[in-house]
Design a protein around this motif. Structure first.
Motif, PDB file in Angstrom:
ATOM      1  N   TYR A  28      -3.400  10.202  -4.139  1.00 54.89           N
ATOM      2  CA  TYR A  28      -3.419  11.761  -4.826  1.00 54.89           C
ATOM      3  C   TYR A  28      -4.590  12.569  -4.291  1.00 54.89           C
ATOM      4  CZ  TYR A  28      -0.441  10.173  -8.399  1.00 54.89           C
ATOM      5  OH  TYR A  28       0.873   9.870  -9.047  1.00 54.89           O
ATOM      6  N   GLU A  29      -5.750  12.132  -3.681  1.00 52.74           N
ATOM      7  CA  GLU A  29      -6.786  12.973  -3.190  1.00 52.74           C
ATOM      8  C   GLU A  29      -6.307  13.152  -1.735  1.00 52.74           C
ATOM      9  OE1 GLU A  29     -11.049  11.880  -4.233  1.00 52.74           O
ATOM     10  OE2 GLU A  29     -10.177  10.193  -5.302  1.00 52.74           O
ATOM     11  N   TYR A  38      -8.453  12.587 -11.901  1.00 52.63           N
ATOM     12  CA  TYR A  38      -7.234  12.072 -12.483  1.00 52.63           C
ATOM     13  C   TYR A  38      -7.144  10.454 -12.560  1.00 52.63           C
ATOM     14  CZ  TYR A  38      -2.452  12.117 -13.681  1.00 52.63           C
ATOM     15  OH  TYR A  38      -1.224  11.543 -14.372  1.00 52.63           O
ATOM     16  N   ALA A  39      -7.877   9.714 -11.503  1.00 50.05           N
ATOM     17  CA  ALA A  39      -7.787   8.473 -11.413  1.00 50.05           C
ATOM     18  C   ALA A  39      -8.507   7.670 -12.609  1.00 50.05           C
ATOM     19  CB  ALA A  39      -8.351   7.720 -10.144  1.00 50.05           C
ATOM     20  N   GLN A  40      -9.846   8.462 -12.807  1.00 45.45           N
ATOM     21  CA  GLN A  40     -10.541   8.135 -13.896  1.00 45.45           C
ATOM     22  C   GLN A  40     -10.126   8.261 -15.465  1.00 45.45           C
ATOM     23  OE1 GLN A  40     -13.540   6.108 -13.730  1.00 45.45           O
ATOM     24  NE2 GLN A  40     -13.238   5.960 -15.754  1.00 45.45           N
ATOM     25  N   GLY A  69      -7.712  16.925 -13.684  1.00 42.96           N
ATOM     26  CA  GLY A  69      -7.976  16.952 -12.289  1.00 42.96           C
ATOM     27  C   GLY A  69      -6.748  17.047 -11.377  1.00 42.96           C
ATOM     28  N   VAL A  70      -5.486  17.460 -12.246  1.00 43.24           N
ATOM     29  CA  VAL A  70      -4.523  17.584 -11.538  1.00 43.24           C
ATOM     30  C   VAL A  70      -4.389  18.969 -10.810  1.00 43.24           C
ATOM     31  CG1 VAL A  70      -1.878  17.794 -11.412  1.00 43.24           C
ATOM     32  CG2 VAL A  70      -3.064  15.918 -12.828  1.00 43.24           C
ATOM     33  N   ASN A  71      -4.040  19.095  -9.578  1.00 45.58           N
ATOM     34  CA  ASN A  71      -3.788  20.368  -8.446  1.00 45.58           C
ATOM     35  C   ASN A  71      -2.610  20.723  -8.695  1.00 45.58           C
ATOM     36  OD1 ASN A  71      -6.705  20.050  -7.886  1.00 45.58           O
ATOM     37  ND2 ASN A  71      -6.368  18.644  -6.242  1.00 45.58           N
ATOM     38  N   ARG A  72      -1.653  19.773  -8.435  1.00 48.30           N
ATOM     39  CA  ARG A  72      -0.267  20.005  -8.440  1.00 48.30           C
ATOM     40  C   ARG A  72       0.550  19.019  -8.713  1.00 48.30           C
ATOM     41  NH1 ARG A  72       2.184  18.171  -3.787  1.00 48.30           N
ATOM     42  NH2 ARG A  72       0.954  17.325  -2.142  1.00 48.30           N
ATOM     43  N   ARG A  73       1.857  19.025  -8.891  1.00 43.87           N
ATOM     44  CA  ARG A  73       2.686  17.831  -9.141  1.00 43.87           C
ATOM     45  C   ARG A  73       2.841  16.798  -8.212  1.00 43.87           C
ATOM     46  NH1 ARG A  73       7.754  20.356 -12.784  1.00 43.87           N
ATOM     47  NH2 ARG A  73       9.014  18.609 -11.777  1.00 43.87           N
ATOM     48  N   GLY A  74       3.121  15.538  -8.352  1.00 49.49           N
ATOM     49  CA  GLY A  74       3.164  14.564  -7.374  1.00 49.49           C
ATOM     50  C   GLY A  74       3.394  13.316  -7.990  1.00 49.49           C
ATOM     51  N   CYS A  75       3.759  12.338  -7.149  1.00 48.05           N
ATOM     52  CA  CYS A  75       4.083  10.886  -7.481  1.00 48.05           C
ATOM     53  C   CYS A  75       3.678   9.997  -6.446  1.00 48.05           C
ATOM     54  CB  CYS A  75       5.364  10.685  -8.193  1.00 48.05           C
ATOM     55  SG  CYS A  75       6.876  11.441  -7.357  1.00 48.05           S
ATOM     56  N   ALA A  76       3.284   8.912  -6.791  1.00 46.05           N
ATOM     57  CA  ALA A  76       3.095   7.857  -5.756  1.00 46.05           C
ATOM     58  C   ALA A  76       3.297   6.676  -6.154  1.00 46.05           C
ATOM     59  CB  ALA A  76       1.354   7.696  -5.621  1.00 46.05           C
ATOM     60  N   VAL A  77       3.812   5.716  -5.113  1.00 47.24           N
ATOM     61  CA  VAL A  77       4.084   4.388  -5.481  1.00 47.24           C
ATOM     62  C   VAL A  77       3.414   3.332  -4.449  1.00 47.24           C
ATOM     63  CG1 VAL A  77       6.041   2.618  -5.029  1.00 47.24           C
ATOM     64  CG2 VAL A  77       6.635   4.893  -5.656  1.00 47.24           C
ATOM     65  N   VAL A  78       2.782   2.464  -5.386  1.00 45.05           N
ATOM     66  CA  VAL A  78       1.797   1.479  -4.759  1.00 45.05           C
ATOM     67  C   VAL A  78       2.112  -0.056  -5.364  1.00 45.05           C
ATOM     68  CG1 VAL A  78      -0.517   0.463  -4.677  1.00 45.05           C
ATOM     69  CG2 VAL A  78      -0.054   3.045  -4.962  1.00 45.05           C
ATOM     70  N   VAL A  98       4.305   2.919 -10.090  1.00 47.03           N
ATOM     71  CA  VAL A  98       5.012   4.039  -9.828  1.00 47.03           C
ATOM     72  C   VAL A  98       4.375   4.957 -10.857  1.00 47.03           C
ATOM     73  CG1 VAL A  98       6.983   4.980  -9.979  1.00 47.03           C
ATOM     74  CG2 VAL A  98       7.183   2.979  -9.381  1.00 47.03           C
ATOM     75  N   SER A  99       3.205   6.089 -10.018  1.00 43.41           N
ATOM     76  CA  SER A  99       2.724   6.856 -10.865  1.00 43.41           C
ATOM     77  C   SER A  99       3.104   8.102 -10.594  1.00 43.41           C
ATOM     78  CB  SER A  99       1.095   6.506 -10.284  1.00 43.41           C
ATOM     79  OG  SER A  99       0.257   7.468 -11.086  1.00 43.41           O
ATOM     80  N   PHE A 100       2.642   9.157 -11.737  1.00 40.55           N
ATOM     81  CA  PHE A 100       2.960  10.683 -11.423  1.00 40.55           C
ATOM     82  C   PHE A 100       1.683  11.357 -11.980  1.00 40.55           C
ATOM     83  CE2 PHE A 100       4.381   9.913 -15.844  1.00 40.55           C
ATOM     84  CZ  PHE A 100       3.966  11.060 -16.486  1.00 40.55           C
ATOM     85  N   ALA A 101       1.634  12.615 -11.391  1.00 39.91           N
ATOM     86  CA  ALA A 101       0.389  13.483 -11.861  1.00 39.91           C
ATOM     87  C   ALA A 101       1.198  15.104 -12.007  1.00 39.91           C
ATOM     88  CB  ALA A 101      -0.752  13.806 -10.729  1.00 39.91           C
TER      89      ALA A 101
END
Length: 143
Positions: A28-29, A38-40, A69-78, A98-101
């Motif tokens: 995300y960073e 946001y991670a914290q 701590g979210v700047n804009r919408r987004g998601c990540a898969v790890v 599967v994460s989202f912000a």
């Protein structure tokens, strides 16, 4: 499929769920989606509410309250090489995150619905789990 992550990371190593969530946070960073706050916040959410984000065997959906701590919408898969424990009695250990912000509450609900549709696809989850490289993982969401 309407789900396309902004960032992916395949077969990473994490010592525990906190490190796994920090991997998500670093994506995300890097993408400008959220700050380290946001991670914290995601880690703190597990401490506060328990392993509610572990939705099915081996799969967690890390997220936190909108705005942390979210700047804009987004998601990540790890995906993880070695699964980690979140403390869920039935669905641990976890090797797919599967994460989202989401910036605001409405976006939060929309993203949960979009992710829920993707997560109901057992073949997709298996393909995510089996992807060996970031490129392979990203390619799963191109179609």
């Amino acid at each position: 499929m309407n789900f396309k992550p902004d960032a992916v990371a395949a077969k990473r190593e994490a010592a525990d769920f906190k490190e796994a969530i920090r991997i998500v946070g670093s994506l995300y960073e890097k993408e400008g989606i959220a700050t380290s706050d946001y991670a914290q916040a995601m880690i703190d959410a597990v401490g506060e509410f328990g392993p509610y984000m572990v939705l099915m065997p081996g799969l967690a959906m890390p997220h936190a309250k909108s705005g942390a701590g979210v700047n804009r919408r987004g998601c990540a898969v790890v995906t993880l090489s070695t699964p980690v424990e979140f403390g869920h009695e039935k669905n641990d250990p976890v090797d797919v995150l599967v994460s989202f912000a989401a910036g605001e509450k409405k976006a939060h609900m929309e993203m949960i619905q979009s992710l829920a549709n993707a997560l109901s696809d057992a073949e997709l989850i298996e393909a995510i789990r089996n992807a060996e490289t970031d490129e392979e993982l990203a390619a799963l969401f191109e179609s």
